[in-house]
Design a protein around this motif. Structure first.
Motif, mmCIF file in Angstrom:
data_model
loop_
_atom_site.group_PDB
_atom_site.id
_atom_site.type_symbol
_atom_site.label_atom_id
_atom_site.label_comp_id
_atom_site.label_asym_id
_atom_site.label_seq_id
_atom_site.Cartn_x
_atom_site.Cartn_y
_atom_site.Cartn_z
ATOM 1 N N ASP A 91 148.178 3.786 25.336
ATOM 2 C CA ASP A 91 149.593 3.731 25.750
ATOM 3 C C ASP A 91 150.395 2.831 24.814
ATOM 4 O O ASP A 91 151.516 3.160 24.436
ATOM 5 C CB ASP A 91 149.723 3.219 27.187
ATOM 6 C CG ASP A 91 149.325 4.246 28.227
ATOM 7 O OD1 ASP A 91 149.233 5.443 27.886
ATOM 8 O OD2 ASP A 91 149.110 3.838 29.385
ATOM 9 N N LEU A 92 149.812 1.704 24.442
ATOM 10 C CA LEU A 92 150.477 0.774 23.539
ATOM 11 C C LEU A 92 150.712 1.411 22.176
ATOM 12 O O LEU A 92 151.801 1.298 21.606
ATOM 13 C CB LEU A 92 149.656 -0.512 23.405
ATOM 14 C CG LEU A 92 150.230 -1.600 22.513
ATOM 15 C CD1 LEU A 92 151.579 -2.073 23.034
ATOM 16 C CD2 LEU A 92 149.251 -2.766 22.418
ATOM 17 N N LYS A 93 149.726 2.114 21.648
ATOM 18 C CA LYS A 93 149.869 2.779 20.350
ATOM 19 C C LYS A 93 150.963 3.840 20.407
ATOM 20 O O LYS A 93 151.791 3.939 19.499
ATOM 21 C CB LYS A 93 148.545 3.405 19.908
ATOM 22 C CG LYS A 93 147.493 2.379 19.540
ATOM 23 C CD LYS A 93 146.240 2.947 18.915
ATOM 24 C CE LYS A 93 145.658 4.157 19.547
ATOM 25 N NZ LYS A 93 144.351 4.542 19.018
ATOM 26 N N ASN A 94 150.986 4.620 21.474
ATOM 27 C CA ASN A 94 152.021 5.650 21.628
ATOM 28 C C ASN A 94 153.411 5.030 21.770
ATOM 29 O O ASN A 94 154.375 5.508 21.178
ATOM 30 C CB ASN A 94 151.719 6.543 22.827
ATOM 31 C CG ASN A 94 150.527 7.439 22.582
ATOM 32 O OD1 ASN A 94 150.213 7.789 21.449
ATOM 33 N ND2 ASN A 94 149.829 7.802 23.642
ATOM 34 N N ALA A 95 153.499 3.976 22.563
ATOM 35 C CA ALA A 95 154.795 3.317 22.759
ATOM 36 C C ALA A 95 155.296 2.709 21.459
ATOM 37 O O ALA A 95 156.477 2.844 21.109
ATOM 38 C CB ALA A 95 154.677 2.232 23.841
ATOM 39 N N LEU A 96 154.417 2.050 20.729
ATOM 40 C CA LEU A 96 154.807 1.425 19.466
ATOM 41 C C LEU A 96 155.218 2.486 18.448
ATOM 42 O O LEU A 96 156.204 2.310 17.729
ATOM 43 C CB LEU A 96 153.676 0.561 18.918
ATOM 44 C CG LEU A 96 154.003 -0.218 17.649
ATOM 45 C CD1 LEU A 96 155.172 -1.167 17.867
ATOM 46 C CD2 LEU A 96 152.783 -0.981 17.161
ATOM 47 N N GLY A 97 154.493 3.600 18.408
ATOM 48 C CA GLY A 97 154.862 4.683 17.497
ATOM 49 C C GLY A 97 156.248 5.224 17.787
ATOM 50 O O GLY A 97 157.067 5.402 16.875
ATOM 51 N N PHE A 147 151.588 -8.060 26.607
ATOM 52 C CA PHE A 147 152.433 -8.807 25.687
ATOM 53 C C PHE A 147 152.336 -10.322 25.842
ATOM 54 O O PHE A 147 152.798 -11.060 24.991
ATOM 55 C CB PHE A 147 153.878 -8.322 25.775
ATOM 56 C CG PHE A 147 154.028 -6.948 25.195
ATOM 57 C CD1 PHE A 147 154.227 -6.775 23.838
ATOM 58 C CD2 PHE A 147 153.924 -5.828 25.996
ATOM 59 C CE1 PHE A 147 154.344 -5.515 23.287
ATOM 60 C CE2 PHE A 147 154.038 -4.560 25.455
ATOM 61 C CZ PHE A 147 154.247 -4.400 24.096
ATOM 62 N N GLU A 148 151.735 -10.775 26.917
ATOM 63 C CA GLU A 148 151.445 -12.200 27.038
ATOM 64 C C GLU A 148 150.093 -12.503 26.394
ATOM 65 O O GLU A 148 149.732 -13.656 26.221
ATOM 66 C CB GLU A 148 151.435 -12.621 28.505
ATOM 67 C CG GLU A 148 152.809 -12.651 29.135
ATOM 68 C CD GLU A 148 153.567 -13.930 28.825
ATOM 69 O OE1 GLU A 148 153.001 -15.013 28.944
ATOM 70 O OE2 GLU A 148 154.753 -13.813 28.455
ATOM 71 N N GLU A 149 149.351 -11.471 26.045
ATOM 72 C CA GLU A 149 148.061 -11.607 25.364
ATOM 73 C C GLU A 149 148.278 -11.625 23.854
ATOM 74 O O GLU A 149 149.347 -11.282 23.361
ATOM 75 C CB GLU A 149 147.148 -10.427 25.735
ATOM 76 C CG GLU A 149 146.741 -10.403 27.184
ATOM 77 C CD GLU A 149 145.809 -11.550 27.546
ATOM 78 O OE1 GLU A 149 144.967 -11.944 26.718
ATOM 79 O OE2 GLU A 149 145.947 -12.073 28.671
ATOM 80 N N SER A 150 147.241 -11.974 23.112
ATOM 81 C CA SER A 150 147.364 -12.119 21.662
ATOM 82 C C SER A 150 147.742 -10.819 20.962
ATOM 83 O O SER A 150 148.505 -10.828 19.999
ATOM 84 C CB SER A 150 146.078 -12.692 21.068
ATOM 85 O OG SER A 150 144.979 -11.880 21.402
ATOM 86 N N LEU A 172 151.133 -10.543 18.703
ATOM 87 C CA LEU A 172 151.078 -10.112 17.309
ATOM 88 C C LEU A 172 152.120 -9.028 17.040
ATOM 89 O O LEU A 172 152.856 -9.082 16.048
ATOM 90 C CB LEU A 172 149.675 -9.599 16.970
ATOM 91 C CG LEU A 172 149.467 -9.049 15.566
ATOM 92 C CD1 LEU A 172 149.583 -10.161 14.542
ATOM 93 C CD2 LEU A 172 148.114 -8.365 15.477
ATOM 94 N N LEU A 173 152.207 -8.058 17.940
ATOM 95 C CA LEU A 173 153.175 -6.970 17.772
ATOM 96 C C LEU A 173 154.608 -7.485 17.848
ATOM 97 O O LEU A 173 155.459 -7.065 17.067
ATOM 98 C CB LEU A 173 152.961 -5.893 18.832
ATOM 99 C CG LEU A 173 151.675 -5.092 18.701
ATOM 100 C CD1 LEU A 173 151.513 -4.176 19.900
ATOM 101 C CD2 LEU A 173 151.646 -4.315 17.407
#
Length: 138
Positions: free
Chosen positions: A70-76, A107-110, A114-115
């Motif tokens: 989900d994170l990869k898709n959202a960031l893309g 997003f509170e995690e490393s 980073l992102l």
């Protein structure tokens, strides 16, 4: 036209409660022969400055079994829309709308930090139960 995210209406209501006027649903972007659509376009009049602030909001639910997928898709999506908006409507800021729980889990995690630092992702954190904006991460 793309399908609406399951939290589309929730984010729309949260933005309206926060004083935003929804101007586009979805916000169409055209680049070359490609048509793209950001979930929401909104404006807010800043009385002190007598100008409006314009945003585009991409809503992501993060409900699949893999939060990293989900994170990869959202960031893309975010990076694609951000690049196109920068060219055709540079005064409109793009935000990724995510639930409060997703923000704390990712997003509170490393990985999320980073992102945020490396890609300058703007985030709108919302509470899906109260249909409210909880936090803006510029």
């Amino acid at each position: 036209m793309p399908a609406k995210d399951i939290y589309h209406e929730t984010v729309k209501k949260a933005l309206i409660k926060d004083g935003w006027v929804i101007t586009h649903e979805p916000l169409p972007l055209k680049w070359g022969r490609k048509d793209l659509y950001v979930d929401l376009g909104a404006e807010k009049l800043l009385l002190a400055e007598k100008i409006g602030r314009k945003i585009a909001v991409e809503v992501k639910s993060f409900v699949s079994p893999s939060e990293i997928e989900d994170l990869k898709n959202a960031l893309g999506s975010y990076l694609l829309y951000s690049d196109v908006l920068e060219q055709i409507e540079p005064d409109r800021e793009l935000y990724l709308a995510i639930r409060k729980a997703v923000y704390f889990d990712l997003f509170e995690e490393s990985i999320g930090q980073l992102l945020l630092q490396h890609h300058h992702v703007r985030i709108l954190v919302f509470d899906q139960h109260h249909e409210e904006v909880v936090q803006w991460i510029p």
